[in-house]
Design an enzyme around this catalytic site. Structure first.
Site, PDB file in Angstrom:
ATOM      1  N   HIS A   1      -1.335   1.463   7.477  1.00 58.21           N
ATOM      2  CA  HIS A   1      -1.872   1.301   6.127  1.00 58.21           C
ATOM      3  C   HIS A   1      -1.858   2.657   5.425  1.00 58.21           C
ATOM      4  O   HIS A   1      -2.145   3.693   6.031  1.00 58.21           O
ATOM      5  CB  HIS A   1      -3.295   0.753   6.186  1.00 58.21           C
ATOM      6  CG  HIS A   1      -3.924   0.548   4.836  1.00 58.21           C
ATOM      7  ND1 HIS A   1      -3.414  -0.341   3.910  1.00 58.21           N
ATOM      8  CD2 HIS A   1      -5.008   1.124   4.254  1.00 58.21           C
ATOM      9  CE1 HIS A   1      -4.173  -0.315   2.816  1.00 58.21           C
ATOM     10  NE2 HIS A   1      -5.146   0.569   3.005  1.00 58.21           N
TER      11      HIS A   1
ATOM     12  N   CYS B   1       0.834  -1.208   0.000  1.00 57.97           N
ATOM     13  CA  CYS B   1       0.000   0.000   0.000  1.00 57.97           C
ATOM     14  C   CYS B   1       0.864   1.253   0.000  1.00 57.97           C
ATOM     15  O   CYS B   1       0.464   2.295  -0.526  1.00 57.97           O
ATOM     16  CB  CYS B   1      -0.951  -0.013   1.198  1.00 57.97           C
ATOM     17  SG  CYS B   1      -0.134  -0.141   2.805  1.00 57.97           S
TER      18      CYS B   1
END
Length: 948
Positions: free
Chosen positions: A897, A375
């Site tokens: 994230h 990510c």
């Protein structure tokens, strides 16, 4: 020896001028051989008898040499080693702390040239001595995990987050051997020099060799190994067979990327680098039966279309040959599709599509599949891909601008891979793209981003911008240009000259779009010499902490027999020295005139170092260190320092008592003893009891009241468990039986007393507070809460541009004084780019941990006005910017994230790009405490205001 490809154009000049402010931090797996500059502070000048320190005197003891002789000796060895560096050489990691201490020691004879900018006389006056203390033995424990100290087999496994220059330096073998023969210590951390770069002619030290996970089928055993990426598949096969005790004739190994049989590793002479193996990936070790069939038939290889091959034949390895014999049609060549898992170890189907719905047929709403903790890469790529200037450029014919010969580039491969990915993301359709070809290129040219670990999206972004610039640099032959200092000339003239020099060597779409220019002013604190330069920048890294002070927590031990240790936190200037900390502690703990403080760092239940030099920079104290301050009576020349070290048997050891099984426990305690009076067993026993008296349990005291015996039971127990270390060879001796017998103290100022902590003693004393001291700065909810107040982006910029002194390790060489000085530095914006990238510095790093600041930054979405921050007052237009993209980071360092918020300009709508999932968001939701990297674009109606 060439400049690293991981750099922006300003980086080399900024290093020379004493600033790393513009330099992104990279945790690289290999280091180019440009690190000999840490020997630059070793002057060869001085009246040294060269015969004494000739190259033939390597057998000399360090005690036979003066600091000046040590300096010249090591410098000569380093110069010889640099001129003869070649592939296969061995370099050694040494802790930056120890190296810094040794540099200070050997440079003490150099007048007005100390590391912190102070004069030698200041050192001597403050320390009360004419010489600095000789360093103790080499200590590399900073660089390895604590578990490695107890497990010799993992002694070479260093901490993953180390950075050269901050945590360690690299020494040639000859230098390490000499220093180690003088000082001893360790552990020894050897690393090999390998060839690197596209032409394989550059030399680099492989600081982090490949770490591979070997999975043995069908037994399901596994083992992790470290192996150089320059080793061959044949060596990997041999190591696997050796580890699992297998017959090499019946073993084959697979590239098991993403828990899938990606390719059979059948070219035994191919290097692991050429096989494109990545950090922390799996290798399948497959055992065949006597008929040549795989025992684990349920694991199948992939065809080119990503489907399993049910009829694949078995392949046997013959170690004597350099290839495999394939008895079937299965191809083991690497295909373009690598199957992998999404973040969180979930699996995905190759036919998976996102459920996002958008109106019309607008392009640019294609997601990127998460290949496993990618990510960080996906969010950065989407922001670059949605930069209008880049979208137009890479969808046009950019191939003619690729610089195929640039030694600092990647032969156009990075630009081609990025251009191909950008075109796919702007193509019609909504099916998410798997960026495996791009990640493979990334891993090849930037191995720090290989594997499945989470990384910093800003570090990736910095590498991409720099790498794309070099691949697309229109300058094929860079001219050598010697930039002049301002020397009183008008700023406009000097700035234009510096910019023209920069463009003469660096001219690409990246420079056109993303690069601006600083005005950098340095002022010498001694002669007031002013140096002005104008340097390019690729992005702004803005601090979220503006305090010029830092909080330092110390545990204070009193000499009072009844007072337990207390924790004190003081606020000290970040640029301060040890004397400033000592003064703050003196005030905070109400130190008496008859007392003094001894400050120590505690590590592994021992005193790691005493802070005896008052000019030690506080920057050498890390946030996760543990400090103790001891109140003692003022010492004299006839005083000996007594250290009480508690030991207890290792819980994992056998039942029989053995001195080898005794390990340090708790926190050491300090006391003083006079050399004028004879030190006896009785006096030592009394000192130990006094040190432990604050920890005496009340019930233990009550039980001994009224006893008539000459000695209490606690005294008898303690006396039986005491031993002394009187010299530096780590040998201990038992106390004499006769209490009145005098013990001859060694010339050294410190004597170590060991007390073996038994259950019986534990029943008398409660030393729970000694078992774990607080860290210098413990990050916790209270700290985060205090730092989460809203903050203006303008305030961050002002803090970044504020004048401040250079840190001691980054001093500037003043050409007028001809010395290194701790100059003050002031940055100003001079020329702004079309696209301004702003990095919010949320992450801070210490030796063994990373910390994230959750501060909410209030940044403008419209009309970011930088006009008043630009020093060039000849601009006719306001400097206004609009936000069009940003990356976000949610969660902590290890399990966080990344996403991206991006505005499609033709729609005037914001979207959330969360890997493969894309959804519409309101503009009001764009601002959050997760914002990490901001992308601003100059307002089109103000384009004329740019002075480029």
């Amino acid at each position: 020896i060439k400049e690293s490809s991981q750099r922006v154009s300003v980086r080399e000049r900024e290093r020379e001028r004493g600033s790393t402010r513009l330099t992104p931090t990279f945790t690289s797996h290999q280091k180019p051989l440009g690190f000999y500059n840490h020997f630059n502070r070793l002057s060869l000048a001085g009246s040294v008898r060269r015969s004494t320190v000739s190259m033939g005197s390597s057998g000399s003891s360090s005690t036979d040499l003066s600091p000046e002789e040590e300096r010249v000796f090591i410098k000569e060895i380093a110069i010889a080693a640099e001129s003869n560096s070649k592939e296969g050489d061995t370099f050694y990691l040494i802790a930056q702390r120890w190296w810094h201490e040794w540099i200070e020691y050997v440079n003490q004879d150099q007048p007005c040239n100390t590391n912190d900018g102070s004069s030698l006389s200041e050192h001597c006056d403050s320390a009360g001595s004419t010489t600095l203390k000789k360093p103790s033995m080499i200590d590399n424990s900073d660089l390895i995990y604590d578990s490695a100290l107890e497990d010799p087999s993992s002694a070479g496994e260093i901490i993953d987050t180390l950075q050269e220059g901050r945590d360690y330096v690299l020494l040639p073998q000859e230098v390490w051997n000499q220093l180690h023969s003088w000082y001893g210590g360790g552990p020894t951390l050897a690393r090999r020099v390998i060839s690197s770069g596209l032409s394989q002619t550059e030399l680099a030290v492989e600081v982090y060799p490949l770490r591979l996970q070997l999975l043995l089928m069908p037994k399901n055993d596994q083992s992790a190994i470290r192996i150089s990426k320059k080793e061959t598949i044949r060596e990997l096969h041999r190591r696997a067979c050796e580890i699992f005790d297998l017959n090499s004739d019946h073993v084959r190994i697979w590239d098991y990327y993403g828990q899938q049989k990606y390719s059979l590793m059948n070219d035994l002479d191919k290097t692991l680098d050429d096989a494109n193996l990545q950090m922390d990936q799996d290798i399948l070790v497959e055992v065949l039966d006597m008929n040549g069939a795989a025992s684990n038939a349920h694991i199948q290889p992939l065809h080119e279309n990503g489907l399993v091959d049910e009829d694949s034949t078995s392949v046997l390895i013959d170690p004597s040959k350099s290839s495999l014999t394939v008895a079937g049609g299965f191809s083991s060549n690497r295909n373009a599709f690598r199957s992998g898992g999404v973040e969180g170890s979930q699996s995905f189907d190759s036919t998976y599509t996102t459920g996002v719905t958008t109106r019309g047929s607008t392009a640019g709403l294609t997601g990127l599949l998460n290949l496993g903790n990618t990510c960080f890469m996906n969010s950065a790529i989407q922001c670059l891909v949605h930069t209008p200037e880049f979208a137009s450029y890479f969808q046009d014919d950019y191939h003619q601008e690729i610089n195929w010969q640039n030694p600092l580039g990647m032969v156009g491969e990075l630009a081609l891979a990025f251009g191909d990915l950008l075109r796919k993301l702007w193509a019609p359709g909504r099916t998410p793209i798997a960026p495996r070809p791009f990640k493979a290129k990334l891993a090849r040219f930037a191995p720090q981003f290989s594997g499945y670990n989470q990384h910093d999206s800003q570090e990736l972004l910095a590498f991409l911008l720099d790498g794309l610039h070099e691949d697309l640099n229109r300058v094929k032959h860079k001219p050598y240009i010697n930039s002049r200092d301002a020397d009183g000339r008008p700023d406009e003239e000097v700035a234009d000259e510096f910019w023209a020099n920069h463009i003469a060597r660096n001219d690409s779409i990246i420079v056109d779009v993303c690069q601006g220019q600083y005005k950098s002013t340095l002022v010498c604190p001694i002669c007031n010499k002013v140096s002005v330069t104008f340097d390019p920048f690729m992005y702004l890294s803005l601090p979220l902490q503006f305090n010029t002070t830092r909080a330092i927590t110390v545990t204070v031990f009193s000499c009072d027999k009844t007072v337990l240790p207390s924790t004190i936190t003081v606020s000290i200037s970040k640029q301060g020295r040890c004397r400033d900390l000592m003064q703050a502690l003196t005030n905070a703990c109400s130190l008496k005139q008859s007392e003094e403080l001894k400050l120590a760092e505690i590590r592994n239940n021992l005193i790691h170092r005493l802070f005896e030099d008052p000019l030690i920079p506080l920057s050498t104290i890390k946030d996760d260190d543990h400090l103790a301050a001891y109140k003692l009576s003022k010492s004299s020349e006839n005083s000996a320092l007594l250290k009480l070290v508690l030991r207890r048997r290792d819980q994992k050891a056998g039942e029989r008592e053995n001195p080898v099984q005794l390990k340090p426990y708790g926190t050491p305690l300090l006391s003083l003893a006079s050399r004028e009076n004879a030190l006896t067993k009785g006096k030592i026993q009394c000192i130990v009891e006094n040190l432990l008296s604050p920890f005496r349990k009340e019930e233990s005291i009550m039980s001994e009241k009224g006893k008539k015996a000459k000695k209490s039971s606690s005294s008898e127990v303690i006396a039986s468990k005491l031993s002394l270390q009187l010299d530096e060879n780590n040998k201990t001796v038992k106390l004499p039986d006769n209490e009145a017998e005098a013990i001859k103290l060694p010339p050294s100022a410190t004597v170590t007393i060991y007390l073996d902590w038994t259950p019986e003693i534990s029943g008398m004393y409660d030393i729970t507070c000694l078992e774990g001291l607080p860290e210098v700065l413990k990050y916790g909810p209270a700290t985060k809460k205090a730092r989460s107040e809203p903050l203006s982006l303008y305030a961050c910029l002002e803090a970044f541009l504020r004048e401040e002194p250079l840190v001691p390790d980054e001093m500037w060489f003043c050409p007028q004084c001809n010395e290194r000085r701790q100059a003050s530095k002031k940055l100003d914006l001079w020329r702004l780019p079309e696209v301004l990238v702003i990095h919010l510095k949320r992450f801070s790093y210490s030796r063994s941990m990373k910390h994230k600041l959750e501060t909410f930054v209030n940044f403008p979405i419209h009309d970011l006005d930088l006009t008043k921050y630009v020093a060039n007052k000849n601009l006719s237009q306001p400097q206004l910017y609009e936000l069009y993209a940003l990356t976000n980071h949610y969660g902590g360092m290890g399990s966080g994230h990344y996403t991206a918020y991006i505005k499609l300009l033709e729609e005037n709508r914001w979207y959330n790009f969360d890997d493969s999932h894309i959804s519409h968001i309101n503009e009001d939701d764009v601002k959050s405490g997760a914002a990490y990297v901001l992308f601003y674009r100059r307002k089109s109606d103000d384009a004329g205001g740019n002075t480029k």
